[in-house]
Design a protein around this motif. Sequence first.
Motif, PDB file in Angstrom:
ATOM      1  N   THR A  62       0.658  -1.242  -0.126  1.00  8.15           N
ATOM      2  CA  THR A  62       0.121   0.001   0.030  1.00  8.15           C
ATOM      3  C   THR A  62       0.846   1.363   0.066  1.00  8.15           C
ATOM      4  O   THR A  62       0.465   2.136  -0.785  1.00  8.15           O
ATOM      5  CB  THR A  62      -1.055  -0.186   1.401  1.00  8.15           C
ATOM      6  OG1 THR A  62      -1.543  -1.198   1.217  1.00  8.15           O
ATOM      7  CG2 THR A  62      -1.848   1.240   1.278  1.00  8.15           C
ATOM      8  N   VAL A  63       1.941   1.117   1.095  1.00 10.78           N
ATOM      9  CA  VAL A  63       2.991   2.584   1.029  1.00 10.78           C
ATOM     10  C   VAL A  63       3.541   2.504  -0.481  1.00 10.78           C
ATOM     11  O   VAL A  63       3.738   3.760  -1.096  1.00 10.78           O
ATOM     12  CB  VAL A  63       3.914   2.302   1.958  1.00 10.78           C
ATOM     13  CG1 VAL A  63       4.956   3.330   1.963  1.00 10.78           C
ATOM     14  CG2 VAL A  63       3.021   2.373   3.352  1.00 10.78           C
ATOM     15  N   ALA A  64       3.893   1.259  -1.257  1.00 12.42           N
ATOM     16  CA  ALA A  64       4.721   1.421  -2.432  1.00 12.42           C
ATOM     17  C   ALA A  64       3.706   1.916  -3.433  1.00 12.42           C
ATOM     18  O   ALA A  64       4.196   2.970  -4.258  1.00 12.42           O
ATOM     19  CB  ALA A  64       5.170  -0.004  -2.878  1.00 12.42           C
ATOM     20  N   ALA A  65       2.649   1.572  -3.533  1.00 11.75           N
ATOM     21  CA  ALA A  65       1.418   1.993  -4.567  1.00 11.75           C
ATOM     22  C   ALA A  65       1.369   3.551  -4.429  1.00 11.75           C
ATOM     23  O   ALA A  65       1.150   4.231  -5.466  1.00 11.75           O
ATOM     24  CB  ALA A  65       0.241   1.304  -4.669  1.00 11.75           C
ATOM     25  N   GLU A  66       0.939   4.014  -2.997  1.00 12.56           N
ATOM     26  CA  GLU A  66       0.865   5.359  -2.965  1.00 12.56           C
ATOM     27  C   GLU A  66       2.159   6.306  -3.158  1.00 12.56           C
ATOM     28  O   GLU A  66       1.771   7.291  -3.963  1.00 12.56           O
ATOM     29  CB  GLU A  66       0.405   5.578  -1.312  1.00 12.56           C
ATOM     30  CG  GLU A  66      -1.121   5.072  -1.174  1.00 12.56           C
ATOM     31  CD  GLU A  66      -1.136   5.133   0.471  1.00 12.56           C
ATOM     32  OE1 GLU A  66      -0.471   5.632   1.270  1.00 12.56           O
ATOM     33  OE2 GLU A  66      -2.209   4.642   0.693  1.00 12.56           O
ATOM     34  N   ALA A  67       3.185   5.757  -2.810  1.00 15.06           N
ATOM     35  CA  ALA A  67       4.564   6.635  -3.238  1.00 15.06           C
ATOM     36  C   ALA A  67       4.876   6.621  -4.898  1.00 15.06           C
ATOM     37  O   ALA A  67       5.227   7.582  -5.222  1.00 15.06           O
ATOM     38  CB  ALA A  67       5.940   5.799  -2.431  1.00 15.06           C
ATOM     39  N   VAL A  68       4.366   5.355  -5.664  1.00 16.72           N
ATOM     40  CA  VAL A  68       4.819   5.567  -6.907  1.00 16.72           C
ATOM     41  C   VAL A  68       3.508   6.682  -7.476  1.00 16.72           C
ATOM     42  O   VAL A  68       4.020   7.183  -8.401  1.00 16.72           O
ATOM     43  CB  VAL A  68       4.737   3.885  -7.401  1.00 16.72           C
ATOM     44  CG1 VAL A  68       4.542   4.154  -8.964  1.00 16.72           C
ATOM     45  CG2 VAL A  68       5.710   3.382  -7.102  1.00 16.72           C
ATOM     46  N   GLY A  69       2.168   6.287  -6.802  1.00 14.96           N
ATOM     47  CA  GLY A  69       1.282   7.285  -7.308  1.00 14.96           C
ATOM     48  C   GLY A  69       1.808   8.754  -7.264  1.00 14.96           C
ATOM     49  O   GLY A  69       1.352   9.497  -8.076  1.00 14.96           O
ATOM     50  N   GLU A  70       2.209   9.300  -6.210  1.00 12.87           N
ATOM     51  CA  GLU A  70       2.562  10.447  -6.041  1.00 12.87           C
ATOM     52  C   GLU A  70       3.759  11.046  -6.668  1.00 12.87           C
ATOM     53  O   GLU A  70       3.519  11.905  -7.360  1.00 12.87           O
ATOM     54  CB  GLU A  70       3.011  10.400  -4.486  1.00 12.87           C
ATOM     55  CG  GLU A  70       1.859  10.637  -3.415  1.00 12.87           C
ATOM     56  CD  GLU A  70       2.158  10.548  -2.105  1.00 12.87           C
ATOM     57  OE1 GLU A  70       3.362  10.991  -1.796  1.00 12.87           O
ATOM     58  OE2 GLU A  70       1.368  10.184  -1.214  1.00 12.87           O
ATOM     59  N   ARG A  71       4.597  10.285  -6.993  1.00 13.29           N
ATOM     60  CA  ARG A  71       5.605  10.522  -7.968  1.00 13.29           C
ATOM     61  C   ARG A  71       5.334  10.430  -9.355  1.00 13.29           C
ATOM     62  O   ARG A  71       5.475  11.372 -10.104  1.00 13.29           O
ATOM     63  CB  ARG A  71       6.757   9.180  -7.765  1.00 13.29           C
ATOM     64  CG  ARG A  71       8.079   9.510  -8.771  1.00 13.29           C
ATOM     65  CD  ARG A  71       8.842  10.895  -8.255  1.00 13.29           C
ATOM     66  NE  ARG A  71       9.870  10.872  -9.238  1.00 13.29           N
ATOM     67  CZ  ARG A  71      10.386  12.108  -9.782  1.00 13.29           C
ATOM     68  NH1 ARG A  71       9.695  13.244  -9.225  1.00 13.29           N
ATOM     69  NH2 ARG A  71      11.174  12.292 -10.400  1.00 13.29           N
ATOM     70  N   LEU A  72       4.263   9.711  -9.787  1.00 17.15           N
ATOM     71  CA  LEU A  72       3.878   9.921 -10.996  1.00 17.15           C
ATOM     72  C   LEU A  72       3.043  10.877 -11.468  1.00 17.15           C
ATOM     73  O   LEU A  72       3.210  11.513 -12.307  1.00 17.15           O
ATOM     74  CB  LEU A  72       2.804   8.545 -11.193  1.00 17.15           C
ATOM     75  CG  LEU A  72       2.067   8.322 -12.635  1.00 17.15           C
ATOM     76  CD1 LEU A  72       3.231   8.462 -14.017  1.00 17.15           C
ATOM     77  CD2 LEU A  72       1.376   7.203 -12.727  1.00 17.15           C
ATOM     78  N   GLU A  73       2.307  11.257 -10.373  1.00 19.65           N
ATOM     79  CA  GLU A  73       1.483  12.571 -10.202  1.00 19.65           C
ATOM     80  C   GLU A  73       2.433  13.826 -10.603  1.00 19.65           C
ATOM     81  O   GLU A  73       2.272  14.639 -11.601  1.00 19.65           O
ATOM     82  CB  GLU A  73       0.522  12.752  -9.152  1.00 19.65           C
ATOM     83  CG  GLU A  73      -0.516  11.877  -9.237  1.00 19.65           C
ATOM     84  CD  GLU A  73      -1.870  12.317  -9.938  1.00 19.65           C
ATOM     85  OE1 GLU A  73      -1.866  13.354 -10.599  1.00 19.65           O
ATOM     86  OE2 GLU A  73      -2.626  11.343 -10.264  1.00 19.65           O
ATOM     87  N   GLY A  74       3.669  13.835  -9.777  1.00 18.24           N
ATOM     88  CA  GLY A  74       4.641  14.956 -10.098  1.00 18.24           C
ATOM     89  C   GLY A  74       5.238  14.957 -11.247  1.00 18.24           C
ATOM     90  O   GLY A  74       5.435  15.949 -11.797  1.00 18.24           O
ATOM     91  N   ILE A  75       5.447  13.663 -11.631  1.00 13.92           N
ATOM     92  CA  ILE A  75       6.258  13.628 -13.147  1.00 13.92           C
ATOM     93  C   ILE A  75       5.238  14.112 -14.180  1.00 13.92           C
ATOM     94  O   ILE A  75       5.693  14.850 -15.158  1.00 13.92           O
ATOM     95  CB  ILE A  75       6.758  12.315 -13.474  1.00 13.92           C
ATOM     96  CG1 ILE A  75       7.861  11.962 -12.623  1.00 13.92           C
ATOM     97  CG2 ILE A  75       7.002  11.875 -14.930  1.00 13.92           C
ATOM     98  CD1 ILE A  75       7.952  10.240 -12.492  1.00 13.92           C
ATOM     99  N   VAL A  76       3.973  13.772 -14.269  1.00 13.12           N
ATOM    100  CA  VAL A  76       3.040  14.172 -15.066  1.00 13.12           C
ATOM    101  C   VAL A  76       2.802  15.842 -15.003  1.00 13.12           C
ATOM    102  O   VAL A  76       3.152  16.437 -16.352  1.00 13.12           O
ATOM    103  CB  VAL A  76       1.582  13.552 -14.942  1.00 13.12           C
ATOM    104  CG1 VAL A  76       0.629  14.251 -15.835  1.00 13.12           C
ATOM    105  CG2 VAL A  76       1.829  12.040 -15.413  1.00 13.12           C
TER     106      VAL A  76
END
Length: 148
Positions: A62-76
């Motif tokens: 769960t922590v991993a998915a949230e962290a990847v999601g936050e990073r993806l949103e930032g990259i976009v």
Amino acid sequence: MSDRGKDAERIVVGVDGSDASKAALRWAVGQGQASGAVVEALAAWEQPVDWYGLVPRTDDKTVAAEAVGERLEGIVAETVGADPRVEVRTTVTQGNPAAVLVDAARDAQLLVVGNRGHGGFSEALLGSVSLRCAQHATGPVVVIRAPK
């Protein structure tokens, strides 16, 4: 993402934070603007999570998915800005990046990937993910080179 099958006017683009994936995202957004397709920026991750140093190492999915999601949103946001004039959805999926991208693009108009990610063989023309996507995708694949 909901009801993938209902929205065939969709462009899937793999995003891992590399220069090539950012170039692929910019290209996909331009194509989405031209064709009216929704752009799905997709990041895939596997255990153990490292995402090439962009996300803290963790065994908690769960922590991993949230962290990847936050990073993806930032990259976009960093890559295409606040108003790209096309709908850009973000999706985070656990699994092998090439397999996840090929599966996600099964009913999409187009799959877009960068020619190389963060892998170790920088002199190779194609990385393992882009090569596998080109070999196994059921629809068109566009491979975008990183800017020099």
